[in-house]
Design an enzyme around this catalytic site. Structure first.
Site, PDB file in Angstrom:
ATOM      1  N   GLU A   1       0.827  -1.004   0.313  1.00  0.00           N
ATOM      2  CA  GLU A   1       0.149  -0.316   0.432  1.00  0.00           C
ATOM      3  C   GLU A   1       1.157   1.522  -0.007  1.00  0.00           C
ATOM      4  O   GLU A   1       1.649   1.302   0.752  1.00  0.00           O
ATOM      5  CB  GLU A   1      -1.070  -0.069   1.549  1.00  0.00           C
ATOM      6  CG  GLU A   1      -1.419   1.131   1.380  1.00  0.00           C
ATOM      7  CD  GLU A   1      -2.485   1.226   2.994  1.00  0.00           C
ATOM      8  OE1 GLU A   1      -3.699   2.386   3.000  1.00  0.00           O
ATOM      9  OE2 GLU A   1      -2.132   0.379   3.575  1.00  0.00           O
TER      10      GLU A   1
ATOM     11  N   LYS B   1      -9.119   2.084  -2.832  1.00  0.00           N
ATOM     12  CA  LYS B   1      -9.442   1.897  -1.387  1.00  0.00           C
ATOM     13  C   LYS B   1     -11.245   1.792  -1.084  1.00  0.00           C
ATOM     14  O   LYS B   1     -11.407   2.911  -1.291  1.00  0.00           O
ATOM     15  CB  LYS B   1      -8.435   2.065  -0.292  1.00  0.00           C
ATOM     16  CG  LYS B   1      -8.696   1.488   1.156  1.00  0.00           C
ATOM     17  CD  LYS B   1      -7.769   2.066   1.703  1.00  0.00           C
ATOM     18  CE  LYS B   1      -7.411   1.569   2.875  1.00  0.00           C
ATOM     19  NZ  LYS B   1      -6.620   1.549   4.253  1.00  0.00           N
TER      20      LYS B   1
ATOM     21  N   CYS C   1      -5.140  -3.071   2.747  1.00  0.00           N
ATOM     22  CA  CYS C   1      -5.444  -2.697   4.182  1.00  0.00           C
ATOM     23  C   CYS C   1      -6.423  -3.070   5.072  1.00  0.00           C
ATOM     24  O   CYS C   1      -6.686  -4.399   4.783  1.00  0.00           O
ATOM     25  CB  CYS C   1      -4.739  -1.669   4.775  1.00  0.00           C
ATOM     26  SG  CYS C   1      -4.233  -1.138   6.195  1.00  0.00           S
TER      27      CYS C   1
END
Length: 537
Positions: free
Chosen positions: A296, A357, A408
């Site tokens: 990330e 994301k 994440c």
């Protein structure tokens, strides 16, 4: 030996605090912490199957005395969620980001307390609803009804909470990744299949405890039998051969950059990241990999299809002669602002895929209730938490077919992965940066991806900044895992798959079924309790 009965605790307590109340709440807190010990990194998963029993018994006993013990349910919730989420305090100190030390401490404590109380609300609501809806008669039929209602309510509440922005510690997490066999029940109806099994076993033990004066001790073999049957079903799914076709193989490289967050955004950190990822990409390309995955925001600048300033960076220049696809973590642009994204860069240097994301971290990447909390947060720190969340219905093109992508915090949301598998995703890619947290969080994050691999029946590749990066097969077995705070590169063969589990096709159907049956049973039971006396007249 005489069994200790929960009836020895007096729940009709005076206004002032007394020793018995302290003992009761302490027992609740202890059993919640016991459940927390089952999560990684300790992974005492066996205690899960009895750690809910005290709470169940205390709620039933309290209802018999005409009150609903919110402080007891709160104690269990604080114990479980407070312990399993203690890693959140690892965001302190944030002085490298310009946050004063005391303000950083305040933000860390506030975040941990708030998310703990948010999880604790599940337990309080469950205890209140359970007490309201449960029958109080003594007998096998009543116990079965209570087990049904208690299990359905908890599964429903986890389903509701997991649909919100704050979610992590499902009870299913207590089994990952130590008990891969039971996690395979997730292929049936997602993580709530595992949760329901845990509740049924605990509820059965609790009901036998409540009626131990009327029952034979040999009946405790019933929950043992349920436990065994559930594991046999899981074992049958675990033993299904993967039958990997060589034509679907993909050799994937992983780079763990190990860039401390303290320097990540300054010139020194940027140069270190660029050099490390370029060096790793070149070495992996020399090994003959088909693609390379970075963590990330590995290179924390805006990657744009229309701008050319990133063409001069060494990683981009390395891609052109090597021709190996790179999945690079960075920032994207949208009308509303910046996105935390994963990009597919093909051998010609073109960006052919982008995943943004979806589940952003509150306070870290966006400020919830910005109109209210924004002013408070801005006074405490100079952090700009203003990223834009990606759309739920994304498809990530990888140059090797569609992938299921997660960045994440996405890993905590099972339905996020289920949708992408149903849309044709052939393997899972997750990119994370957990550098500000301790081992506890890193272990639990890996455990989340283990569950997602099993539920979707997909090979999974994890790239993290400082650990744990890993390769997970569709049975949840970790074939490689990196160290912590180390620079590492690794390559491994995975396989693209097209299978669809029952969970992928139907979603969390079990929770809806349990709720429907519970509603029918509650209505039927209460209707009969009113109708029978009238008929006797």
């Amino acid at each position: 030996m005489k069994l200790l009965s929960f009836e020895h605790f007096n729940l009709k307590l005076p206004a002032n605090l007394n020793l018995r109340k302290v003992r009761y709440i302490s027992l609740s807190l202890f059993s919640g912490i016991l459940m927390g010990l089952a999560t990684e990194p300790l992974g005492w998963w066996l205690v899960t199957w009895v750690a809910f029993v005290p709470l169940w018994v205390m709620v039933v006993e309290a209802k018999r005395r005409g009150r609903i013990p919110w402080e007891i349910t709160a104690g269990w919730g604080v114990g479980y969620y407070g312990f399993s989420l203690f890693w959140m305090t690892g965001i302190h100190p944030m002085t490298s980001l310009g946050v004063p030390w005391l303000a950083s401490l305040a933000i860390a404590i506030f975040s941990w307390v708030f998310i703990t109380l948010w999880g604790t609300a599940i337990v309080i609501v469950w205890g209140w609803l359970f007490a309201k809806l449960m029958p109080l008669n003594i007998g096998a039929k009543t116990s079965l009804i209570r087990i049904l209602i208690g299990t359905a309510l908890w599964c429903a509440l986890e389903a509701v909470w997991s649909g919100g922005p704050l979610w992590w510690s499902t009870l299913a997490l207590t089994q990952s990744f130590g008990n891969l066999v039971i996690l395979h029940l997730g292929q049936i109806s997602g993580p709530n299949t595992v949760v329901a099994t845990i509740l049924v076993v605990n509820g059965t033990v609790a009901e036998l405890w409540l009626t131990h004066k009327q029952q034979k001790s040999s009946l405790y073999l019933i929950p043992v039998g349920i436990f065994a049957i559930a594991h046999l079903i899981g074992l049958s799914l675990y033993n299904i051969p993967l039958n990997s076709d060589p034509e679907t193989s993909l050799r994937v490289g992983v780079i763990q950059g190990n860039i401390p967050n303290e320097i990540k955004l300054n010139p020194q950190g940027f140069r270190q990241a660029l050099n490390g990822y370029t060096r790793g990409y070149l070495e992996l390309a020399a090994r003959g990999v088909d693609a390379v995955l970075t963590p990330e925001t590995a290179l924390p600048f805006v990657w744009n299809r229309h701008d050319s300033y990133h063409y001069n960076y060494s990683l981009y220049q390395a891609i052109l002669p090597q021709g190996v696809i790179a999945w690079v973590g960075g920032f994207g642009e949208t009308e509303g602002g910046l996105t935390n994204s994963l990009f597919t860069i093909n051998g010609e240097g073109e960006i052919i895929g982008q995943y943004d994301k979806t589940h952003l971290v509150p306070l870290g990447e966006y400020i919830p209730f910005d109109a209210i909390l924004g002013r408070v947060i801005n006074r405490l720190s100079p952090l700009e938490a203003r990223l834009v969340a990606g759309e739920k219905q994304q498809k990530f093109e990888t140059g090797w077919g569609k992938a299921i992508a997660g960045i994440c915090y996405d890993s905590a949301f099972a339905d996020h992965f289920r949708r992408q598998v149903a849309a044709g995703g052939e393997f899972i890619l997750t990119a994370s940066n957990d550098a500000h947290y301790a081992t506890m969080m890193l272990s639990q994050h890996h455990a989340q991806d283990v569950m997602r691999a099993i539920e979707g029946d997909r090979w999974t590749v994890r790239a993290t900044n400082t650990g744990y990066s890993g390769i997970i097969d569709p049975h949840g077995r970790t074939l490689w895992i990196s160290g912590i705070n180390t620079y590492e590169i690794h390559d491994h063969i995975i396989y693209r798959r097209h299978s669809q589990t029952l969970y992928v096709r139907w979603g969390d159907w079990l929770t809806f079924l349990l709720l429907a049956i519970s509603a029918i049973v509650i209505f039927w039971n209460r209707f009969l309790s009113l109708a029978i006396p009238q008929n006797r007249r």
